[in-house]
Design a protein around this motif. Structure first.
Motif, PDB file in Angstrom:
ATOM      1  N   ASP A  11      34.708  32.603  44.698  1.00 56.91           N
ATOM      2  CA  ASP A  11      35.478  31.431  44.262  1.00 56.91           C
ATOM      3  C   ASP A  11      36.982  31.716  44.374  1.00 56.91           C
ATOM      4  O   ASP A  11      37.682  31.702  43.380  1.00 56.91           O
ATOM      5  N   ASP A  15      41.766  37.707  43.354  1.00 54.81           N
ATOM      6  CA  ASP A  15      41.013  38.953  43.556  1.00 54.81           C
ATOM      7  C   ASP A  15      39.829  38.742  44.502  1.00 54.81           C
ATOM      8  O   ASP A  15      39.465  39.643  45.253  1.00 54.81           O
ATOM      9  N   ASP A  16      39.262  37.530  44.529  1.00 54.13           N
ATOM     10  CA  ASP A  16      38.229  37.235  45.539  1.00 54.13           C
ATOM     11  C   ASP A  16      38.843  37.346  46.935  1.00 54.13           C
ATOM     12  O   ASP A  16      38.205  37.866  47.862  1.00 54.13           O
ATOM     13  N   ASN A  40      37.148  29.640  39.845  1.00 59.28           N
ATOM     14  CA  ASN A  40      38.588  29.745  39.573  1.00 59.28           C
ATOM     15  C   ASN A  40      39.291  28.403  39.802  1.00 59.28           C
ATOM     16  O   ASN A  40      40.279  28.092  39.153  1.00 59.28           O
ATOM     17  N   THR A 124      31.013  37.184  43.450  1.00 59.99           N
ATOM     18  CA  THR A 124      32.241  37.424  42.678  1.00 59.99           C
ATOM     19  C   THR A 124      32.765  36.162  42.000  1.00 59.99           C
ATOM     20  O   THR A 124      33.941  36.095  41.638  1.00 59.99           O
ATOM     21  N   GLY A 125      31.896  35.183  41.854  1.00 65.26           N
ATOM     22  CA  GLY A 125      32.275  33.977  41.117  1.00 65.26           C
ATOM     23  C   GLY A 125      31.167  33.665  40.123  1.00 65.26           C
ATOM     24  O   GLY A 125      30.242  34.469  39.932  1.00 65.26           O
ATOM     25  N   ASN A 164      33.247  34.684  34.727  1.00 65.88           N
ATOM     26  CA  ASN A 164      32.191  34.261  35.672  1.00 65.88           C
ATOM     27  C   ASN A 164      30.889  33.942  34.946  1.00 65.88           C
ATOM     28  O   ASN A 164      30.165  33.021  35.341  1.00 65.88           O
ATOM     29  N   ASP A 238      37.182  41.622  41.541  1.00 66.31           N
ATOM     30  CA  ASP A 238      36.178  41.378  42.589  1.00 66.31           C
ATOM     31  C   ASP A 238      36.125  42.461  43.671  1.00 66.31           C
ATOM     32  O   ASP A 238      35.025  42.805  44.150  1.00 66.31           O
TER      33      ASP A 238
END
Ligand code: BDR
Ligand code: CA
Length: 309
Positions: A11, A15-16, A40, A124-125, A164, A238
């Protein structure tokens, strides 16, 4: 060496975005596709951000599939206070030349995991897409999931819960209950995976992508310097998932039983983690990250991002 195939469900998010760049900068990994979820920011923004980051990296050959635009049952609540109105505030990122694929991310994942090859699923979301895959398809499953989310200790979205998992606790619980080879990397680890100003400055001087990443860090660090005065840098949540695949010796893990608080009280989204075989807890259903070599992690980020030029 044959690169490990991976899918990144994300998302973006500062950091993603750095996780995507770390993956494409790493010859040990083969990023097959990016799937996006609301988190995010809203789905249209996270999807556009994924396309912009791949454009920046010159990797428009990697397809992007848009997934869920809202959690299973909760109201959608984005993290604009951390990532800004676009979800990637700060630098001028290139406009995407590509569009997202027509297929929904969950259908893409279902088709992919019906096949013999099972890329590692890095999430990572919020876990909405992954939870939907499990809830709506009986068979197609990844063999391994590495996810950023949760905490053994203190949360960040609330004192109890990490963002998350908080954003879609029912989906997260569905994922842990599946009992696959799942590794949870939570705040206990990522709050020790810090990028400090000195790392940012080294990336700023390293070329076109390094400069953009430094500008992402400038924006992202503002929030962390304000709220996390006890941290000497900004947590690179992430990218730890990618770093864990690149070098498993960076992070210590332990088998654990993980259950998500799906109530509506103040602790909703909390990940309850047990490795002591307590009464009313189940057998281990995941691995949980305990600690990380922060300096070595930060060097990996600087080195790989700098290599993108
Ligand atoms: C997680 O929440 C998001 O804001 C970050 O991108 C990361 O995935 C950290 O709690
Ligand atoms: Ca994220």
């Amino acid at each position: 060496m044959t690169p490990t195939p991976i899918i990144l469900d994300c998302d973006p998010g500062h950091d993603d975005a750095i996780a995507i760049l770390l993956a494409v900068a790493s010859p040990e990994l083969d990023l097959r596709a990016v799937t996006t979820v609301s988190g995010n920011q809203t789905l249209d923004k996270t999807t556009n951000n994924a396309l912009r980051v791949l454009e920046l990296a010159g990797r428009t050959d990697i397809p992007v599939y848009a997934g869920a635009d809202a959690p299973f049952v909760r109201q959608r609540d984005v993290a604009a206070h951390v990532h800004g109105e676009s979800g990637l505030d700060g630098p001028d990122l290139p406009r995407p030349s590509e569009s997202p694929q027509a297929e929904h991310a969950v259908e893409f994942l279902a088709e992919l995991y019906r096949g013999a090859e099972k890329p590692v699923l890095v999430a990572t979301g919020p876990l909405t897409n992954v939870g939907l895959l499990f809830a709506t398809h009986a068979d197609p499953r990844p063999e391994r999931i590495v996810l950023m989310g949760g905490a053994i200790g203190e949360g960040n979205r609330t004192p109890a819960a990490e963002f998350n998992i908080w954003a879609d606790p029912e989906a997260a619980q569905r994922v842990f209950a599946e009992g696959l080879d799942t590794t949870m990397i939570g705040l206990d680890v990522t709050h020790r995976a810090l990028i400090k100003d000195e790392h940012t400055e080294r990336m700023r001087g390293a070329g076109r992508v390094g400069k953009i990443v430094a500008e992402l860090m400038d924006f992202y660090a503002r929030f962390h310097k304000r709220r996390y005065t006890d941290l000497d840098g900004s947590p690179m949540h992430d990218p730890v998932c990618i770093a864990h695949l690149l070098d498993p010796t960076l992070m210590a893990v332990r088998d654990a039983f993980i259950e998500v608080d799906c109530t509506t009280g103040p602790s909703w989204g909390r990940t309850n983690v047990d490795w002591r075989g307590r009464e009313h807890c189940g057998a281990p259903n995941a691995k949980v990250g305990l600690d990380i070599d922060g300096p070595r992690f930060a060097e990996l980020i600087v080195e790989r991002i700098s290599s993108l030029g």
